[in-house]
Design a protein around this motif. Structure first.
Motif, PDB file in Angstrom:
ATOM      1  N   ALA A  18      25.779  13.362 -45.578  1.00  0.00           N
ATOM      2  CA  ALA A  18      26.249  12.384 -44.511  1.00  0.00           C
ATOM      3  C   ALA A  18      26.361  10.862 -44.768  1.00  0.00           C
ATOM      4  O   ALA A  18      27.294  10.489 -44.634  1.00  0.00           O
ATOM      5  CB  ALA A  18      25.522  12.876 -43.467  1.00  0.00           C
ATOM      6  N   VAL A  19      25.310  10.542 -45.389  1.00  0.00           N
ATOM      7  CA  VAL A  19      25.401   9.084 -45.623  1.00  0.00           C
ATOM      8  C   VAL A  19      26.272   8.621 -46.625  1.00  0.00           C
ATOM      9  O   VAL A  19      27.172   7.657 -46.449  1.00  0.00           O
ATOM     10  CB  VAL A  19      23.882   8.591 -45.965  1.00  0.00           C
ATOM     11  N   ASN A  47      24.647  -8.368 -47.664  1.00  0.00           N
ATOM     12  CA  ASN A  47      23.356  -7.596 -47.452  1.00  0.00           C
ATOM     13  C   ASN A  47      23.115  -7.100 -46.014  1.00  0.00           C
ATOM     14  O   ASN A  47      22.487  -6.273 -45.962  1.00  0.00           O
ATOM     15  CB  ASN A  47      22.330  -8.534 -47.751  1.00  0.00           C
ATOM     16  N   LYS A  48      24.055  -7.577 -45.054  1.00  0.00           N
ATOM     17  CA  LYS A  48      23.528  -7.169 -43.815  1.00  0.00           C
ATOM     18  C   LYS A  48      24.635  -6.258 -43.155  1.00  0.00           C
ATOM     19  O   LYS A  48      24.471  -6.004 -41.964  1.00  0.00           O
ATOM     20  CB  LYS A  48      23.575  -8.631 -42.841  1.00  0.00           C
ATOM     21  N   SER A  49      25.746  -6.086 -44.071  1.00  0.00           N
ATOM     22  CA  SER A  49      26.695  -5.044 -43.691  1.00  0.00           C
ATOM     23  C   SER A  49      26.311  -3.765 -43.326  1.00  0.00           C
ATOM     24  O   SER A  49      25.262  -3.100 -43.872  1.00  0.00           O
ATOM     25  CB  SER A  49      27.694  -5.178 -44.380  1.00  0.00           C
ATOM     26  N   ARG A  50      27.215  -2.969 -42.966  1.00  0.00           N
ATOM     27  CA  ARG A  50      26.737  -1.500 -42.561  1.00  0.00           C
ATOM     28  C   ARG A  50      26.894  -0.826 -43.947  1.00  0.00           C
ATOM     29  O   ARG A  50      25.827   0.155 -44.413  1.00  0.00           O
ATOM     30  CB  ARG A  50      27.857  -0.823 -41.741  1.00  0.00           C
ATOM     31  N   ASP A  51      27.676  -1.076 -44.695  1.00  0.00           N
ATOM     32  CA  ASP A  51      27.839  -0.460 -46.408  1.00  0.00           C
ATOM     33  C   ASP A  51      26.743  -0.862 -47.038  1.00  0.00           C
ATOM     34  O   ASP A  51      26.104   0.149 -47.666  1.00  0.00           O
ATOM     35  CB  ASP A  51      29.136  -1.139 -46.863  1.00  0.00           C
ATOM     36  N   ALA A  52      25.834  -1.913 -47.014  1.00  0.00           N
ATOM     37  CA  ALA A  52      24.707  -2.311 -47.520  1.00  0.00           C
ATOM     38  C   ALA A  52      23.549  -1.409 -46.971  1.00  0.00           C
ATOM     39  O   ALA A  52      22.708  -0.947 -48.038  1.00  0.00           O
ATOM     40  CB  ALA A  52      24.340  -3.725 -47.512  1.00  0.00           C
ATOM     41  N   ARG A  53      23.467  -1.229 -45.799  1.00  0.00           N
ATOM     42  CA  ARG A  53      22.357  -0.254 -45.110  1.00  0.00           C
ATOM     43  C   ARG A  53      22.760   1.199 -45.594  1.00  0.00           C
ATOM     44  O   ARG A  53      21.686   2.000 -45.981  1.00  0.00           O
ATOM     45  CB  ARG A  53      22.320  -0.572 -43.856  1.00  0.00           C
ATOM     46  N   LEU A  54      23.820   1.367 -45.725  1.00  0.00           N
ATOM     47  CA  LEU A  54      24.232   3.003 -46.250  1.00  0.00           C
ATOM     48  C   LEU A  54      23.906   3.174 -47.713  1.00  0.00           C
ATOM     49  O   LEU A  54      23.511   4.113 -48.094  1.00  0.00           O
ATOM     50  CB  LEU A  54      25.524   3.211 -45.867  1.00  0.00           C
ATOM     51  N   TRP A  60      17.221   5.562 -51.127  1.00  0.00           N
ATOM     52  CA  TRP A  60      16.108   6.404 -50.774  1.00  0.00           C
ATOM     53  C   TRP A  60      16.158   7.703 -50.546  1.00  0.00           C
ATOM     54  O   TRP A  60      15.155   8.740 -50.893  1.00  0.00           O
ATOM     55  CB  TRP A  60      15.588   5.323 -49.741  1.00  0.00           C
ATOM     56  N   VAL A  61      17.424   8.290 -49.785  1.00  0.00           N
ATOM     57  CA  VAL A  61      17.358   9.700 -49.504  1.00  0.00           C
ATOM     58  C   VAL A  61      17.570  10.350 -50.717  1.00  0.00           C
ATOM     59  O   VAL A  61      16.854  11.490 -51.057  1.00  0.00           O
ATOM     60  CB  VAL A  61      18.411   9.800 -48.650  1.00  0.00           C
ATOM     61  N   ALA A  62      18.252  10.013 -51.632  1.00  0.00           N
ATOM     62  CA  ALA A  62      18.291  10.387 -53.061  1.00  0.00           C
ATOM     63  C   ALA A  62      17.088  10.630 -53.875  1.00  0.00           C
ATOM     64  O   ALA A  62      16.793  11.606 -54.523  1.00  0.00           O
ATOM     65  CB  ALA A  62      19.483   9.809 -53.920  1.00  0.00           C
ATOM     66  N   ILE A  63      16.473   9.250 -53.617  1.00  0.00           N
ATOM     67  CA  ILE A  63      14.804   9.529 -54.526  1.00  0.00           C
ATOM     68  C   ILE A  63      14.116  10.537 -53.697  1.00  0.00           C
ATOM     69  O   ILE A  63      13.245  11.263 -54.470  1.00  0.00           O
ATOM     70  CB  ILE A  63      14.162   8.095 -54.243  1.00  0.00           C
ATOM     71  N   VAL A  64      13.942  10.694 -52.400  1.00  0.00           N
ATOM     72  CA  VAL A  64      13.257  11.750 -51.752  1.00  0.00           C
ATOM     73  C   VAL A  64      13.767  13.188 -52.222  1.00  0.00           C
ATOM     74  O   VAL A  64      12.936  14.039 -52.578  1.00  0.00           O
ATOM     75  CB  VAL A  64      13.202  11.565 -50.134  1.00  0.00           C
ATOM     76  N   PHE A  65      15.031  13.520 -52.355  1.00  0.00           N
ATOM     77  CA  PHE A  65      15.567  14.704 -52.721  1.00  0.00           C
ATOM     78  C   PHE A  65      15.193  14.865 -54.159  1.00  0.00           C
ATOM     79  O   PHE A  65      14.758  16.134 -54.510  1.00  0.00           O
ATOM     80  CB  PHE A  65      17.235  14.636 -52.480  1.00  0.00           C
ATOM     81  N   VAL A  66      15.226  14.084 -54.974  1.00  0.00           N
ATOM     82  CA  VAL A  66      15.030  14.275 -56.439  1.00  0.00           C
ATOM     83  C   VAL A  66      13.256  14.821 -56.479  1.00  0.00           C
ATOM     84  O   VAL A  66      12.846  15.515 -57.363  1.00  0.00           O
ATOM     85  CB  VAL A  66      15.304  13.166 -57.170  1.00  0.00           C
ATOM     86  N   VAL A  67      12.620  13.967 -55.977  1.00  0.00           N
ATOM     87  CA  VAL A  67      11.200  14.207 -55.875  1.00  0.00           C
ATOM     88  C   VAL A  67      10.750  15.437 -55.399  1.00  0.00           C
ATOM     89  O   VAL A  67      10.022  16.268 -55.826  1.00  0.00           O
ATOM     90  CB  VAL A  67      10.327  12.863 -55.068  1.00  0.00           C
TER      91      VAL A  67
END
Length: 76
Positions: A18-19, A47-54, A60-67
């Motif tokens: 989704a992200v 750095n403050k834009s929506r794309d930067a947050r996404l 971070w979600v990819a790191i969680v998935f790999v771990v």
């Protein structure tokens, strides 16, 4: 234990998809090809834009998935 980790991994996979789909494309438009100015409002506030947050969320979600994948591989 394995079932709980598997469910968390499936949820993280759906969130990762989704992200990634919510991010806008990184098309290099005609302005960047012709050397257009990068000192725009969007460039200064990148750095403050929506794309930067996404992009940060994707990382971070990819790191969680790999771990979680490594943990399931070791346990199973």
């Amino acid at each position: 234990m394995v079932t709980a980790i598997t469910i968390i991994q499936l949820i993280s996979a759906v969130v990762l998809i989704a992200v990634v789909l919510f991010q806008s494309g990184k098309n290099a438009g005609l302005t960047s090809v012709m050397g257009g100015s990068s000192d725009t409002f969007l460039a200064r506030n990148k750095n403050k834009s929506r794309d930067a947050r996404l992009a940060r969320a994707t990382k971070w979600v990819a790191i969680v998935f790999v771990v979680l994948t490594l943990i399931l591989t070791i346990i199973h």
